[in-house]
Design a protein around this motif. Structure first.
Motif, PDB file in Angstrom:
ATOM      1  N   VAL A  89      78.144  28.503 -12.421  1.00 41.43           N
ATOM      2  CA  VAL A  89      77.948  27.289 -11.190  1.00 41.43           C
ATOM      3  C   VAL A  89      78.386  25.940 -11.538  1.00 41.43           C
ATOM      4  N   GLU A  90      78.234  25.811 -12.774  1.00 45.23           N
ATOM      5  CA  GLU A  90      78.615  24.352 -13.285  1.00 45.23           C
ATOM      6  C   GLU A  90      80.154  24.354 -13.181  1.00 45.23           C
ATOM      7  N   ASP A  91      80.854  25.565 -13.257  1.00 45.21           N
ATOM      8  CA  ASP A  91      82.346  25.340 -13.010  1.00 45.21           C
ATOM      9  C   ASP A  91      82.694  25.283 -11.621  1.00 45.21           C
ATOM     10  N   LEU A  92      82.016  25.787 -10.838  1.00 42.53           N
ATOM     11  CA  LEU A  92      82.031  25.719  -9.198  1.00 42.53           C
ATOM     12  C   LEU A  92      82.011  24.349  -8.675  1.00 42.53           C
ATOM     13  N   ILE A  93      80.997  23.806  -9.049  1.00 43.67           N
ATOM     14  CA  ILE A  93      80.554  22.554  -8.532  1.00 43.67           C
ATOM     15  C   ILE A  93      80.918  21.174  -9.344  1.00 43.67           C
ATOM     16  N   ASP A  94      81.497  21.437 -10.567  1.00 41.97           N
ATOM     17  CA  ASP A  94      81.613  20.333 -11.536  1.00 41.97           C
ATOM     18  C   ASP A  94      80.319  19.782 -11.737  1.00 41.97           C
ATOM     19  N   GLY A  95      79.277  20.486 -12.285  1.00 45.02           N
ATOM     20  CA  GLY A  95      78.081  20.155 -12.151  1.00 45.02           C
ATOM     21  C   GLY A  95      77.494  19.887 -13.488  1.00 45.02           C
ATOM     22  N   GLN A  96      78.424  19.987 -14.705  1.00 40.06           N
ATOM     23  CA  GLN A  96      77.541  19.863 -15.921  1.00 40.06           C
ATOM     24  C   GLN A  96      77.184  18.668 -16.414  1.00 40.06           C
ATOM     25  N   LYS A  97      75.954  18.451 -16.620  1.00 37.37           N
ATOM     26  CA  LYS A  97      75.338  17.118 -16.790  1.00 37.37           C
ATOM     27  C   LYS A  97      75.190  16.291 -15.799  1.00 37.37           C
ATOM     28  N   GLN A  98      75.640  17.017 -14.443  1.00 31.13           N
ATOM     29  CA  GLN A  98      75.781  15.907 -13.235  1.00 31.13           C
ATOM     30  C   GLN A  98      74.691  16.171 -12.114  1.00 31.13           C
ATOM     31  N   PRO A  99      74.074  15.438 -11.456  1.00 37.16           N
ATOM     32  CA  PRO A  99      72.902  15.804 -10.716  1.00 37.16           C
ATOM     33  C   PRO A  99      73.461  16.377  -9.270  1.00 37.16           C
ATOM     34  N   ARG A 100      72.827  17.801  -8.936  1.00 38.80           N
ATOM     35  CA  ARG A 100      73.492  18.330  -7.859  1.00 38.80           C
ATOM     36  C   ARG A 100      72.005  18.957  -7.285  1.00 38.80           C
ATOM     37  N   ARG A 101      72.326  19.451  -6.190  1.00 40.09           N
ATOM     38  CA  ARG A 101      71.353  20.205  -5.229  1.00 40.09           C
ATOM     39  C   ARG A 101      71.638  21.632  -4.921  1.00 40.09           C
ATOM     40  N   GLY A 102      70.714  22.546  -5.385  1.00 45.35           N
ATOM     41  CA  GLY A 102      70.905  24.034  -5.483  1.00 45.35           C
ATOM     42  C   GLY A 102      69.776  24.757  -4.676  1.00 45.35           C
ATOM     43  N   ILE A 103      70.142  25.926  -4.331  1.00 47.15           N
ATOM     44  CA  ILE A 103      69.120  26.689  -3.617  1.00 47.15           C
ATOM     45  C   ILE A 103      69.150  28.141  -4.569  1.00 47.15           C
ATOM     46  N   ASP A 104      67.947  28.717  -4.983  1.00 50.28           N
ATOM     47  CA  ASP A 104      67.831  29.781  -5.576  1.00 50.28           C
ATOM     48  C   ASP A 104      67.049  30.850  -4.817  1.00 50.28           C
ATOM     49  N   ILE A 105      67.812  31.829  -4.213  1.00 54.57           N
ATOM     50  CA  ILE A 105      67.372  32.846  -3.274  1.00 54.57           C
ATOM     51  C   ILE A 105      66.577  33.723  -3.997  1.00 54.57           C
ATOM     52  N   GLY A 106      65.202  33.777  -3.943  1.00 60.84           N
ATOM     53  CA  GLY A 106      64.397  34.928  -4.733  1.00 60.84           C
ATOM     54  C   GLY A 106      64.314  34.544  -6.148  1.00 60.84           C
ATOM     55  N   THR A 107      63.643  33.594  -6.428  1.00 59.28           N
ATOM     56  CA  THR A 107      63.625  32.784  -7.694  1.00 59.28           C
ATOM     57  C   THR A 107      62.948  33.671  -8.809  1.00 59.28           C
ATOM     58  N   GLY A 108      61.926  34.580  -8.512  1.00 59.30           N
ATOM     59  CA  GLY A 108      61.146  35.657  -9.259  1.00 59.30           C
ATOM     60  C   GLY A 108      60.071  34.730 -10.023  1.00 59.30           C
ATOM     61  N   ALA A 109      59.318  35.582 -10.719  1.00 55.98           N
ATOM     62  CA  ALA A 109      58.080  35.082 -11.357  1.00 55.98           C
ATOM     63  C   ALA A 109      58.468  34.010 -12.385  1.00 55.98           C
ATOM     64  N   SER A 110      59.621  34.187 -13.241  1.00 65.36           N
ATOM     65  CA  SER A 110      60.201  33.368 -14.198  1.00 65.36           C
ATOM     66  C   SER A 110      60.445  32.005 -13.705  1.00 65.36           C
ATOM     67  N   CYS A 111      61.202  32.040 -12.314  1.00 61.80           N
ATOM     68  CA  CYS A 111      61.895  30.956 -11.920  1.00 61.80           C
ATOM     69  C   CYS A 111      62.798  30.412 -12.903  1.00 61.80           C
ATOM     70  N   ILE A 112      63.750  31.382 -13.602  1.00 63.06           N
ATOM     71  CA  ILE A 112      64.469  30.933 -14.724  1.00 63.06           C
ATOM     72  C   ILE A 112      65.612  30.004 -14.230  1.00 63.06           C
ATOM     73  N   TYR A 113      66.433  30.426 -13.065  1.00 65.08           N
ATOM     74  CA  TYR A 113      67.449  29.479 -12.712  1.00 65.08           C
ATOM     75  C   TYR A 113      67.095  27.994 -12.636  1.00 65.08           C
ATOM     76  N   PRO A 114      66.288  27.992 -11.645  1.00 59.83           N
ATOM     77  CA  PRO A 114      65.805  26.508 -11.563  1.00 59.83           C
ATOM     78  C   PRO A 114      65.470  25.729 -12.770  1.00 59.83           C
ATOM     79  N   LEU A 115      64.600  26.528 -13.796  1.00 57.48           N
ATOM     80  CA  LEU A 115      64.190  25.870 -14.968  1.00 57.48           C
ATOM     81  C   LEU A 115      65.199  25.506 -15.871  1.00 57.48           C
ATOM     82  N   LEU A 116      66.589  26.711 -16.081  1.00 56.24           N
ATOM     83  CA  LEU A 116      67.572  26.312 -16.924  1.00 56.24           C
ATOM     84  C   LEU A 116      68.203  25.107 -16.275  1.00 56.24           C
TER      85      LEU A 116
END
Length: 537
Positions: A89-116
């Motif tokens: 996803v960083e490669d898609l949006i050129d978002g490495q170390k850059q502020p971006r807005r995203g949606i995690d569909i079905g984040t799960g109990a760990s919420c791992i994608y938003p946390l990372l």
């Protein structure tokens, strides 16, 4: 972890897998799940949900400073796989170390994608969830890591994907959405019944997760099609839509669906980690986005090819050493003698070769094959015999050399020559090869002498064309003498001659070229040539 070398280049676990011994010594909760194998290595039983959960929580704590809790009855994510998705996803949006807005569909109990994403890049996330247990656990994990300012977890109705989640935020344009959809359509499929190739080994890890996390009507194919349907209505509300897939067979129909709907930008990728592969699909309605190239059809991870090899047993080495000595070789060791014989054969075949540095008691040659001279040997010898029989009818060859006139009295009669040639079988191969080698040596002399000597050698070559017309008919300019001077070649390979106990082993390692079958043919030719020499002795 067989596929680790093909992880995303920025994945921290690509070249440095988790050190179970170090983690066990540092984290007591993880230590109880680490065992010592028969070989003395620390291992984790991935069939145990408690062990998988302990490893995930430990890695997140050690490498990202995150503290999370995951109910055993809910999906336990593996960190390397989720990290691969984040980096893509960083490669898609050129978002490495850059502020971006995203949606995690079905984040799960760990919420791992938003946390990372929030921890690594400072991304803002809208995390949706339909399950009550997962929603409560995800909210708690966000709060205890003090990331509530970057991550908003929202409860949405069953079967809701993107439309309902964005009702309250009508003016915000998100950079991306990501989703780890339910892979299976029913319980049988989740257990691998009728959905897993019988030749594949069983999964190496336990399959955890609640019903809404691992199963959906129609499986992942229909689930992602629903996201595609939502994206056709939202269009430029998100710059990139993406989903991870658990089955490669889902990729083609989903890409076809996007094509039918006229989506202008589509790409996909592959995720490698451990013994697991996953795929991901992304699409966009923006014309200005940069589309990363999908992986090539040729699989990135190729098994290291074993070299072609054959063994010369100790019983035949003395005969081969004697032959090398008769040939003029001063080599003392079997390796050096075999190398000398191989070099002689390669010279006869006009395969360019030169020595390269190697270990003690070993010889290495880099070979460059410019033309295929090792197949159809019998056909070539028969052609050579026919040319020899026709030589008395070619007086112009003798006329071109006034210094070495070939008289009719010095040549055998036609009947005698014919009968002699007809009685000879393919056993004349060595003699013919030696004659061809002499002609090749003459050509080399032509290149290294003065102009006066060169002219004389040309006359000599024309006078001996009665013996090796095939070799003499080739222009010297087409027979390069140095591998470095070759621009066009069939293949290059590394040939190693080494001593293994009392035998000599010859290995051929592919370097580059057009067709590996040609190297196989040359290897067989060299093997047969050496073994025939032993048999004749």
């Amino acid at each position: 972890m067989a596929l680790n070398k093909s992880m995303h280049p920025r994945n921290r676990y690509k070249d440095k897998p988790p050190d179970f011994a170090h983690l066990a010594a540092k984290y007591p909760d993880f230590q109880q799940h680490v065992h010592t194998s028969l070989t003395g290595r620390p291992v984790v039983n991935f069939k145990e949900p408690e062990a998988v959960r302990a490893l995930t929580c430990t890695l997140l704590k050690e490498d990202f400073g995150l503290t999370i809790e995951i109910p055993l009855e809910r999906l336990i994510p593996t960190v390397p796989l989720r990290l691969n998705y984040i980096h893509w996803v960083e490669d898609l949006i050129d978002g490495q170390k850059q502020p971006r807005r995203g949606i995690d569909i079905g984040t799960g109990a760990s919420c791992i994608y938003p946390l990372l994403g929030a921890t690594m890049n400072g991304w803002y996330f809208l995390a949706t969830e339909v399950d009550d247990i997962c929603f409560d656990a995800a909210t708690k994990n966000v709060e205890q890591n003090n990331l509530s300012n970057l991550i908003k977890v929202v409860k949405v109705p069953q079967k809701t994907l993107l439309m309902d989640a964005l009702k309250e935020e009508t003016e915000i344009v998100y950079d991306f959405c990501m989703c780890n959809p339910p892979f299976f359509a029913n319980q049988l499929e989740a257990k691998g019944v009728n959905s897993r190739n019988s030749r594949r080994p069983p999964p190496s890890s336990v399959n955890t997760g609640g019903v809404t996390e691992i199963m959906a009507e129609g499986g992942e194919l229909e689930f992602v099609k629903r996201i595609i349907h939502d994206s056709l209505q939202l269009k430029k509300r998100l710059r990139w839509y993406s989903c991870m897939l658990g089955k490669k067979c889902s990729l083609t129909p989903l890409k076809e669906e996007l094509r039918k709907q006229g989506v202008p930008k589509v790409t996909h990728t592959e995720f490698y980690q451990g013994r697991t592969m996953r795929w991901a699909l992304a699409w966009s309605f923006y014309d200005d986005v940069i589309v990363p190239s999908p992986p090539s059809k040729k699989r990135k991870l190729e098994k290291a090819r074993k070299p072609l090899s054959f063994t010369l047993p100790q019983a035949g080495l003395k005969e081969l050493q004697a032959k090398a000595s008769i040939m003029g070789s001063s080599a003392c060791s079997p390796v050096d003698s075999i190398t000398a014989l191989l070099e002689k054969t390669l010279t006869e075949l006009r395969v360019l070769h030169k020595h390269v540095p190697c270990r003690n008691q070993e010889q290495s040659l880099i070979l460059t094959a410019v033309e295929n001279t090792w197949i159809h040997g019998r056909q070539k010898r028969r052609k050579q015999k026919r040319q020899l029989r026709e030589l008395p009818r070619a007086p112009h060859c003798a006329a071109t050399n006034s210094q070495n006139t070939v008289t009719a009295t010095n040549l055998p009669s036609q009947n005698q020559l014919s009968s002699t040639q007809d009685t000879q079988d393919d056993n004349t191969q060595d003699k013919t090869a030696e004659e061809g080698n002499k002609a090749s040596s003459n050509v080399e002399v032509m290149h290294n002498t003065s102009e006066e000597q060169k002219e004389e050698d040309v006359n000599m070559a024309s006078s001996t064309c009665t013996e090796t017309p095939a070799a003499a008919s080739e222009p010297p300019s087409k027979r390069p003498l140095s591998p470095g001077a070759v621009e066009h070649f069939l293949f290059k390979c590394l040939l190693n001659v080494m001593l293994e106990e009392s035998d000599v082993v010859i290995e051929m390692h592919w370097v580059e070229g057009q067709n590996k079958d040609l190297m196989n043919q040359l290897c067989t030719y060299l093997k047969n040539t050496l073994l025939k020499s032993v048999a004749k002795s």
